[in-house]
Structures are given as structure tokens and as C-alpha cells.
Design a protein around this motif. Structure first.
Motif, PDB file in Angstrom:
ATOM      1  N   ARG A  80      -1.475 -10.303   3.566  1.00  0.00           N
ATOM      2  CA  ARG A  80      -2.893 -10.022   3.397  1.00  0.00           C
ATOM      3  C   ARG A  80      -3.676 -11.300   3.104  1.00  0.00           C
ATOM      4  O   ARG A  80      -3.165 -12.217   2.452  1.00  0.00           O
ATOM      5  CB  ARG A  80      -3.121  -9.038   2.241  1.00  0.00           C
ATOM      6  N   THR A  81      -4.932 -11.316   3.557  1.00  0.00           N
ATOM      7  CA  THR A  81      -5.856 -12.377   3.155  1.00  0.00           C
ATOM      8  C   THR A  81      -6.819 -11.862   2.091  1.00  0.00           C
ATOM      9  O   THR A  81      -7.532 -12.634   1.466  1.00  0.00           O
ATOM     10  CB  THR A  81      -6.681 -12.887   4.339  1.00  0.00           C
ATOM     11  N   GLY A  82      -6.853 -10.539   1.928  1.00  0.00           N
ATOM     12  CA  GLY A  82      -7.754  -9.918   0.969  1.00  0.00           C
ATOM     13  C   GLY A  82      -7.001  -9.036   0.000  1.00  0.00           C
ATOM     14  O   GLY A  82      -5.765  -9.020  -0.019  1.00  0.00           O
ATOM     15  N   ASN A 128     -10.779   0.427   4.060  1.00  0.00           N
ATOM     16  CA  ASN A 128      -9.669   0.057   3.166  1.00  0.00           C
ATOM     17  C   ASN A 128      -8.930   1.263   2.590  1.00  0.00           C
ATOM     18  O   ASN A 128      -8.325   1.165   1.525  1.00  0.00           O
ATOM     19  CB  ASN A 128     -10.186  -0.838   2.025  1.00  0.00           C
ATOM     20  N   TRP A 156     -10.937  -5.755   9.984  1.00  0.00           N
ATOM     21  CA  TRP A 156     -11.644  -6.891   9.377  1.00  0.00           C
ATOM     22  C   TRP A 156     -10.664  -8.041   9.154  1.00  0.00           C
ATOM     23  O   TRP A 156      -9.456  -7.838   9.158  1.00  0.00           O
ATOM     24  CB  TRP A 156     -12.388  -6.500   8.109  1.00  0.00           C
ATOM     25  N   ALA A 157     -11.205  -9.261   9.014  1.00  0.00           N
ATOM     26  CA  ALA A 157     -10.391 -10.493   9.017  1.00  0.00           C
ATOM     27  C   ALA A 157      -9.501 -10.534  10.254  1.00  0.00           C
ATOM     28  O   ALA A 157      -8.290 -10.754  10.145  1.00  0.00           O
ATOM     29  CB  ALA A 157      -9.568 -10.610   7.737  1.00  0.00           C
ATOM     30  N   HIS A 206      -4.634  -8.076  11.458  1.00  0.00           N
ATOM     31  CA  HIS A 206      -4.563  -9.315  12.244  1.00  0.00           C
ATOM     32  C   HIS A 206      -3.093  -9.552  12.581  1.00  0.00           C
ATOM     33  O   HIS A 206      -2.223  -8.776  12.130  1.00  0.00           O
ATOM     34  CB  HIS A 206      -5.159 -10.489  11.460  1.00  0.00           C
ATOM     35  N   GLU A 235      -8.060  -4.238   6.831  1.00  0.00           N
ATOM     36  CA  GLU A 235      -7.623  -5.588   7.196  1.00  0.00           C
ATOM     37  C   GLU A 235      -6.512  -5.479   8.229  1.00  0.00           C
ATOM     38  O   GLU A 235      -5.534  -4.755   8.039  1.00  0.00           O
ATOM     39  CB  GLU A 235      -7.114  -6.352   5.968  1.00  0.00           C
TER      40      GLU A 235
END
Length: 278
Positions: free
Chosen positions: A265-267, A141, A188-189, A166, A164
């Protein structure tokens, strides 16, 4: 069983490009999930101190009967370990939880720039690396400006930056910076916590190539050079996520998926995230 490609890190260590993530897998289910992943063919497991399931990862590897040296294992420094002594002590704890003499990769989990000195934490990571008890060290991150600060004040270049990434968050600025400085990008994700599997662009490509939307998305990561580690506790899904190496996406499909980027973002945002667990 498919042969998973590897990526050579900047210190020469080889990391399997496809791994198995254990984020949010309960500790009492982690050993079985890890063992299942290894049975399917995974040889790369990604855990973290903050996940609370390192012990299960170690148990699952031992239960599998697969030699320890054949499984690449990553863990990450907990956000509440900030002083030099805490970092060094926590790494000892990680080895004890896993039951290992040596870890393959150890990451600083978050920069936490507003609450802690990540350059000082990295210097403690350098000490661990120098001890020979970890084969490579890296970060998670970190944005380019965080990495520039590291470069200015430390000696060892991170081998990995886990971020992150995707189709809805290509994170190409960070990926490009990583590549320019010989830092491998881990995603990640990778399927945006399932959000992209219903995207019409991805589902149409999946229908055309005879694969699932998740497989198409993971294949997109592999072809663009990301290290990726989907997670599931369902064996059929674990097998599906591993079945990525008997097809390729053409340039048009790759471009179409890349074009879905909308900065979503999902996070948490690494520049503002400041969570310190008790």
C-alpha cells in the motif's frame, strides 16, 4: 481527440473510465487544473469534501464553456460528517461549493469502522439518492466485509467502490467481490504515487510499445476494467495520461504487470484508518 470508454453502473448511469483527479491540488490552482484537463479531453473529474477544492472544480467547469451535463463529477463525504443531519447538510454544501443542482456520484470516503457507524451514514446517502440530487452513490476504501454489512442493513447497492489499486497492490479480493456484486471498481493511486514507473518490467514493456511507463500502467488499469483518474498540474503530463487509447497491451504484458503484485500500500489500511479532520 480520443473517445474515452464508459462503464455502465448498476443503476444504468454511464461513467467515463478515465478521469482527472484533483487530490492535493491546492484550491487556488484547482480551477485552472480542471479547465486544462477538460481542454485536453477529460470529461470526468474526481474531488472530495476533504480535498477542500470543490469550489475550484465547479469554477473550472464553468470557465471551460463545456456544458455541465457533459462532465461527470464525483465528490466524497468528509470523515467528520457522521450523523444523518451532518451527511445531508454536507451534501448541500458540496452542491453549493460546486455550483451544481445535481452531482453525478457521491461516495462515503472511508468506512471508519472503529469510530463511526458506516451503515447509518449509508442510509443517509440513500436519502440523498432518493431525492434525485445525485445520479449515483457509492463508497471508497470499503473492504468486502464492510460491503457485506451494508448489504445486510440497507437497500441501495453501492454503484462504485473506489480503492487503492496499482501493479504493486492489485487488490484483487476487493475487485473480485465488487464485480460479483455489480459494483464498479475505481483505482486511486493508480501508478502507486510514481513508484511503479521505474519498475523494470513496466519500463521494458513501455519501450516495446513506444509509450511511457505511466501510460502502460494506466492502460493496464483500463484493460482490466478499472475506472482510473491520474492527476497532475503539468499540462504535458495531463496530456500524456490521456493518451491511452491508440495502443493495447497483449496478454503477456498484462500478466507480467499483474504479477508485480506484492500487497504494498501507498496509503492507509481501510481496516485501521480512523482519521477525523477538525
Amino acid at each position: 481527440m480520443a473517445t474515452v470508454p464508459t462503464i455502465r453502473l448498476n443503476n444504468g448511469v454511464e461513467i467515463p473510465q478515465l478521469g482527472f483527479g484533483v487530490f492535493q491540488i491546492p484550491p487556488d490552482q484547482t480551477a485552472e487544473a480542471t479547465r486544462t484537463a477538460l481542454e485536453v479531453g477529460y470529461r470526468h473529474i474526481d474531488t472530495a469534501q476533504m480535498y477542500g477544492n470543490e469550489k475550484g472544480v465547479g469554477a473550472g467547469i464553468r470557465d471551460s464553456g463545456i456544458p455541465r451535463e457533459e462532465v461527470f463529477v464525483t465528490s466524497k463525504l468528509n470523515n467528520n460528517r457522521q450523523s444523518r443531519d451532518d451527511v445531508l447538510r454536507s451534501f448541500d454544501e458540496t452542491l453549493a461549493q460546486l455550483g451544481f443542482d445535481q452531482l453525478d456520484l457521491f461516495l462515503v470516503h472511508w468506512p471508519l469502522a472503529s469510530v463511526s457507524d458506516y451503515v447509518a451514514r449509508w442510509k443517509a446517502m440513500e436519502e440523498i439518492y432518493a431525492s434525485g440530487r445525485v445520479r449515483a452513490i457509492g463508497v471508497s476504501n470499503f473492504q468486502p466485509h464492510h460491503l457485506r454489512n451494508l448489504f445486510a442493513g440497507t437497500e441501495v447497492r453501492p454503484a462504485v467502490n473506489q480503492i487503492e489499486a496499482h501493479p504493486y497492490l492489485g487488490n484483487d479480493e476487493a475487485r473480485t467481490f465488487n464485480a460479483q456484486h455489480e459494483i464498479a471498481t475505481e483505482a486511486w493511486a493508480p501508478i502507486a504515487k510514481g513508484r511503479v514507473t521505474g519498475d523494470p518490467v513496466i519500463t521494458q514493456i513501455a519501450e516495446r510499445v513506444g509509450k511511457t511507463p505511466a501510460q502502460v500502467t494506466l492502460r493496464w488499469h483500463v484493460q482490466r476494467g478499472d475506472v482510473v483518474f491520474p492527476k497532475s498540474v503539468t499540462r504535458s503530463r495531463v496530456e500524456e495520461n490521456f493518451d491511452l487509447f491508440d495502443f493495447e497491451l497483449d496478454e503477456a504484458a498484462m500478466a507480467a504487470i499483474t504479477g508485480l503484485d506484492r500487497g504494498e500500500r501507498t496509503g492507509p489500511d481501510p481496516d485501521t484508518f480512523a482519521y477525523i479532520p477538525d
